[in-house]
Design an enzyme around this catalytic site. Structure first.
Site, PDB file in Angstrom:
ATOM      1  N   ASP A 176     -23.332   4.368  14.674  1.00 22.22           N
ATOM      2  CA  ASP A 176     -23.721   4.908  15.978  1.00 22.22           C
ATOM      3  C   ASP A 176     -23.479   6.418  16.010  1.00 22.22           C
ATOM      4  O   ASP A 176     -24.293   7.178  16.524  1.00 22.22           O
ATOM      5  CB  ASP A 176     -22.920   4.215  17.092  1.00 22.22           C
ATOM      6  CG  ASP A 176     -23.038   2.699  17.003  1.00 22.22           C
ATOM      7  OD1 ASP A 176     -24.157   2.189  17.122  1.00 22.22           O
ATOM      8  OD2 ASP A 176     -22.013   2.031  16.772  1.00 22.22           O
ATOM      9  N   HIS A 178     -19.177  -1.388  19.973  1.00 24.73           N
ATOM     10  CA  HIS A 178     -20.407  -1.255  19.188  1.00 24.73           C
ATOM     11  C   HIS A 178     -21.436  -2.218  19.793  1.00 24.73           C
ATOM     12  O   HIS A 178     -21.612  -3.340  19.338  1.00 24.73           O
ATOM     13  CB  HIS A 178     -20.162  -1.589  17.719  1.00 24.73           C
ATOM     14  CG  HIS A 178     -21.446  -1.736  16.944  1.00 24.73           C
ATOM     15  ND1 HIS A 178     -22.271  -0.670  16.698  1.00 24.73           N
ATOM     16  CD2 HIS A 178     -22.062  -2.810  16.413  1.00 24.73           C
ATOM     17  CE1 HIS A 178     -23.341  -1.089  16.041  1.00 24.73           C
ATOM     18  NE2 HIS A 178     -23.238  -2.392  15.851  1.00 24.73           N
TER      19      HIS A 178
END
Ligand code: NAI
Length: 328
Positions: A159, A187
């Site tokens: 990410d 996440h």
């Protein structure tokens, strides 16, 4: 010559495994002076495919690869492991409820946590990639009471890397012009990629962008939903980029983060920034080699506070759900 470091990879026959193992064996995980022994864990029906990958690893004649073991028994695969990359997980299939997903993954990460507890080397460091990564990491950690809790981490580095790329494109700079751009929280779609403390060529990134609408409506959703966009485009989920992020995560953890840089990692909260103690949430972290430490003393603005709290609330819900299922 140095003794080889045992690196265990679960889900070794999967697509991330295929993108990851060759890079580990070539020395990119731990560095060019560290020989590795790969220990592959797969489920029984995938052992043959794992053997095929091992044959290809042999055929690369990597000077740093001192051997490969393959097993479907976690007690064997984690024996003597100093680094464990937990990639194999049960994906959510159509119609599957969240409880079923957590339960199926509990069936994987509980025995793996126990096997790590009983068989891994004293310096074991664990990165959980398999989703839901933060909560899978929590399950494994909770079943390894003899291992320091801070040795269990979950991956949000992909990410972070996605965020770097998006910001660089927006500002017409290169990723090496950017620092301290990090992910907070889970996440998942609730993650918070934060520009608040990021720097672009030494300037505050939020000020350099100066466009809150872009930040809220474009940047954050693009980063958070990038996984789905990759599936849509490629017909398969992110694999090489996920493997790359796993390499970045472990390399920085073991060798230290670069001067003036932060990494993002899901780590066990010590209560910093109001994140409940014990859950595995992504924070800005640094390492001087061996330990990830949460960056302390940051001012959290109101917008960031709301985003962090929302993602952390989801993590608390996941923790309570696995507790309710008796998985921790
Ligand atoms: P894949 O389905 O290609 O491979 C998974 C492998 O794990 C399969 O070979 C399977 O046999 C194996 N496996 C299943 N249960 C196992 C067990 N109990 N022990 C050992 N191996 C087991 O999946 P892929 O694409 O490699 O992704 C793996 C995981 O990584 C997924 O959960 C995915 O959602 C997650 N992921 C996480 C990312 C992150 O940023 N944290 C990014 C991308 C993927």
């Amino acid at each position: 010559t140095r003794t080889p470091v045992n690196v265990t990879v679960t889900g070794a026959a999967g697509q991330i495994g295929y993108a990851l193992l060759f890079r580990i064996a070539s020395g990119q995980l731990l560095g060019q002076d560290t020989p590795v022994r790969l220990k592959l864990l797969e489920i029984t029906p995938a052992l043959k495919a794992a053997e095929g990958t091992a044959m290809e690893l042999d055929d690369c004649a990597f000077p740093l690869l001192s051997g490969i073991d393959i097993s479907d028994d976690p007690n064997v695969a984690f024996d003597g492991a100093s680094v464990a990359l937990l990639v194999g997980a049960r994906p959510r299939t159509k119609g599957m409820e969240r409880g079923d997903l957590l339960e199926a993954n509990g069936g994987i990460f509980k025995p793996q946590g126990q096997a790590i507890n009983n068989h891994a080397a004293d310096d074991i460091r664990v990165l959980v990639v398999g989703n839901p990564a933060n909560t899978n990491a929590l399950i494994a950690q909770q079943h390894a009471p003899d291992v320091p809790a801070d040795r269990f981490t979950a991956m949000t580095r992909l990410d972070q890397n996605r965020a770097y790329s998006q910001l660089a494109a927006k500002l017409g700079v290169t990723v090496s012009d950017i620092r301290k751009l990090v992910i907070w929280g889970n996440h998942s779609a609730t993650q918070y990629p934060s520009l608040a403390h990021a720097e672009v060529n030494g300037k505050n990134a939020a000020e350099a962008v100066n466009d809150q609408a872009w930040l809220e409506n474009d940047f954050i959703p693009t980063v958070a939903k990038r996984g789905a966009a990759i599936i849509e485009a490629r017909g398969a989920s992110s694999a090489a980029s996920a493997a790359n992020a796993a390499i970045d995560h472990v390399y920085d953890w073991v060798n230290g983060t670069a001067e003036g840089q932060w990494a993002s990692a899901g780590v066990v909260s010590d209560g910093s920034y109001g994140v409940p103690e014990g859950i595995i949430s992504s924070f800005p972290v640094t390492s001087t080699g061996g330990e990830y430490e949460i960056v302390q003393g940051l001012d959290i603005d109101e917008f960031s506070r709301g985003r962090i709290d929302a993602s952390v609330a989801e993590l608390v819900e996941e923790r309570d759900a696995v507790k309710g299922l008796g998985l921790i």
